[in-house]
Design an enzyme around this catalytic site. Structure first.
Site, PDB file in Angstrom:
ATOM      1  N   SER A 107      25.464 108.281  18.478  1.00 30.79           N
ATOM      2  CA  SER A 107      24.357 109.188  18.168  1.00 30.79           C
ATOM      3  C   SER A 107      23.416 109.473  19.332  1.00 30.79           C
ATOM      4  O   SER A 107      22.511 110.298  19.186  1.00 30.79           O
ATOM      5  CB  SER A 107      23.565 108.664  16.975  1.00 30.79           C
ATOM      6  N   PHE A 168      37.918 110.464   4.257  1.00 29.90           N
ATOM      7  CA  PHE A 168      37.047 109.921   5.293  1.00 29.90           C
ATOM      8  C   PHE A 168      37.019 108.391   5.281  1.00 29.90           C
ATOM      9  O   PHE A 168      36.294 107.779   6.052  1.00 29.90           O
ATOM     10  CB  PHE A 168      35.629 110.468   5.120  1.00 29.90           C
ATOM     11  N   TYR A 208      16.822 109.835   8.424  1.00 29.22           N
ATOM     12  CA  TYR A 208      17.880 109.971   9.423  1.00 29.22           C
ATOM     13  C   TYR A 208      19.174 110.397   8.738  1.00 29.22           C
ATOM     14  O   TYR A 208      19.648 109.725   7.827  1.00 29.22           O
ATOM     15  CB  TYR A 208      18.060 108.643  10.142  1.00 29.22           C
ATOM     16  N   THR A 363      19.413 105.245  19.799  1.00 28.79           N
ATOM     17  CA  THR A 363      20.541 104.342  19.631  1.00 28.79           C
ATOM     18  C   THR A 363      21.788 105.149  19.284  1.00 28.79           C
ATOM     19  O   THR A 363      21.706 106.315  18.881  1.00 28.79           O
ATOM     20  CB  THR A 363      20.277 103.344  18.496  1.00 28.79           C
ATOM     21  N   GLY A 364      22.934 104.501  19.382  1.00 25.32           N
ATOM     22  CA  GLY A 364      24.178 105.159  19.007  1.00 25.32           C
ATOM     23  C   GLY A 364      25.266 104.147  18.750  1.00 25.32           C
ATOM     24  O   GLY A 364      25.235 103.046  19.292  1.00 25.32           O
ATOM     25  N   ASN A 391      32.834  94.166  14.196  1.00 23.02           N
ATOM     26  CA  ASN A 391      32.764  94.462  12.765  1.00 23.02           C
ATOM     27  C   ASN A 391      31.883  95.685  12.553  1.00 23.02           C
ATOM     28  O   ASN A 391      31.391  96.291  13.510  1.00 23.02           O
ATOM     29  CB  ASN A 391      32.236  93.249  11.988  1.00 23.02           C
TER      30      ASN A 391
END
Length: 416
Positions: A107, A168, A208, A363-364, A391
């Site tokens: 992101s 998905f 978000y 962040t991403g 994980n």
């Protein structure tokens, strides 16, 4: 905690209790280089903590372990420099972590997307106050209320969450490992909103939501007549000389070298667990989360962005304007400093440490990769980090919390 909050790795994210039980023997010792410098007060008036190499080494030390195979950390700015790595970049060979590794930035891609939309606004090709439906008729599901372009960028659109869809996946490491080359178009993702209720009336709260940036990416393409990748190259990476930053083609799963491998712990039908290499994966999150970069490129990009190289004053101000609305069940804005209010702007987010230091950035994450880029407004301290979690349940967060505390000061999570 909003500094370390993960963006969704794909449309359905579920917790996994599996652990990595087949780590390669040996680990790369953290390598660091510290440059002392005077510690200035930030724009908020709070002094930055002095760089402590021992704390920084400890923040990323002890790798590999069951949750994280590798980490890298890069700190720059006039308040001092430090860089270090820890862990194993390749479980098969035991190779260490490249300090200049290419990473899947997830992101953080949104910062590039927002920058381009704000540039188009400065060029009077887009009006941030007009409904996106006016520019993209038929793209959003029918029946949704008008959503302003600017509300996409600062996550105040209230757009629905996507419906669960077996195509998905179920959010498990097992599904992703088996389907990591599977790809989806932006419109397929957007169509998951069909028939779903709005989260709130547009402009009344902040949540978000990656859907906002799939729509924003399509908006860039509609207005410019070029692909999103072309606009990133022509407007950002080529002028700035970011040779290691790219929007991969939808059918290109490769991660350029050098890089640390990404792994997920997968549980077999017989109940045994083993790591699966997911370094190669489809970059289908695209303008929402599909880009690749390096720590040096991200540092250079954020520096140029904060210095106003890409945006004139009116649009630059949007980068540092947090809307005065409540946070609505958001994965971000989770520190005591936020007190239930919004923390995201048109492209980045604000984080306040318990010592009063305010930083801005993003962040991403993608499976196998979690990263962040943050800086004080005056760029006296800049941070890029990347860790490789095994994980999808966020257990790598303790390392990111340690990185944040050693770099800027502790973050206190909200109690509710």
């Amino acid at each position: 905690m909003n500094f370390s909050a993960l963006s969704p790795r794909w449309s359905a994210v579920a917790a996994s209790g599996a652990v990595l039980v087949a780590l390669a023997a040996g680990m790369a010792a953290p390598a660091s280089a510290a440059t002392p410098a005077p510690v200035p007060a930030t724009a908020s008036g709070a002094p930055l903590p002095a760089l402590d190499p021992a704390k920084l080494r400890a923040a990323i030390g002890g790798l590999p372990d069951a949750d994280v195979t590798a980490a890298l950390l890069r700190i720059t700015g006039r308040a001092g420099h430090w860089s270090g790595t820890s862990g194993v970049g390749d479980l098969e060979t035991g190779q260490g972590v490249p300090p200049d590794a290419h990473i899947r930035i997830g992101s953080i891609s949104k910062v590039f997307t927002a920058t381009i939309v704000l540039q188009l606004a400065a060029e009077h090709r887009i009006d941030l106050d007009k409904p996106v439906q006016q520019y993209l008729p038929g793209v959003l599901p029918a029946g949704l209320p008008p959503v302003e372009v600017g509300q996409l960028l600062n996550h105040t659109s209230g757009l629905p969450r996507g419906a669960d869809n077996p195509d998905f996946g179920d959010g498990s490491p097992e599904w992703f490992a088996a389907n990591r080359l599977k790809s989806f178009t932006p419109q397929q993702v957007i169509d998951l909103m069909a028939g779903r209720p709005m989260q709130f009336a547009p402009g009344t709260a902040q949540q978000y939501n990656g859907m906002n940036y799939y729509v924003a990416g399509l908006l860039v393409e509609k207005i410019t007549g070029h692909t999103f990748a072309h606009e990133v190259r022509s407007r950002i990476t080529r002028p700035l000389g970011l040779h290691d930053t790219q929007v991969p083609d939808a059918d290109d799963p490769r991660l350029p070298g050098p890089h640390s491998h990404g792994y997920l712990t997968v549980t077999s039908p017989d109940g045994t667990s083993h790591p699966v290499d997911v370094t190669e994966q489809s970059p289908w999150p695209w303008a929402e989360g599909g880009m690749i970069s390096t720590p040096a490129d991200l540092d250079r990009f954020l520096t140029a962005l904060f210095r106003g190289r890409f945006l004139p004053p009116a649009q630059q101000a949007e980068l540092f304007t947090v809307p005065d609305v409540p946070s609505f069940h958001s994965s971000q804005c989770r520190t005591q400093a936020d007190a239930g209010r919004a923390c995201m702007t048109m492209g980045i987010m604000r984080v306040t440490a318990s010592n009063g230091v305010v930083v801005w950035g993003k962040t991403g994450s993608r499976p196998g990769y979690t990263s962040g880029v943050f800086a004080t407004r005056d760029l006296s301290r800049k941070l890029v980090y990347s860790v490789n979690p095994t994980n999808l349940n966020g257990t790598e967060m303790r390392y990111i919390q340690q990185i944040a505390a050693a770099s800027f000061g502790p973050l206190v999570p909200a109690t509710n």
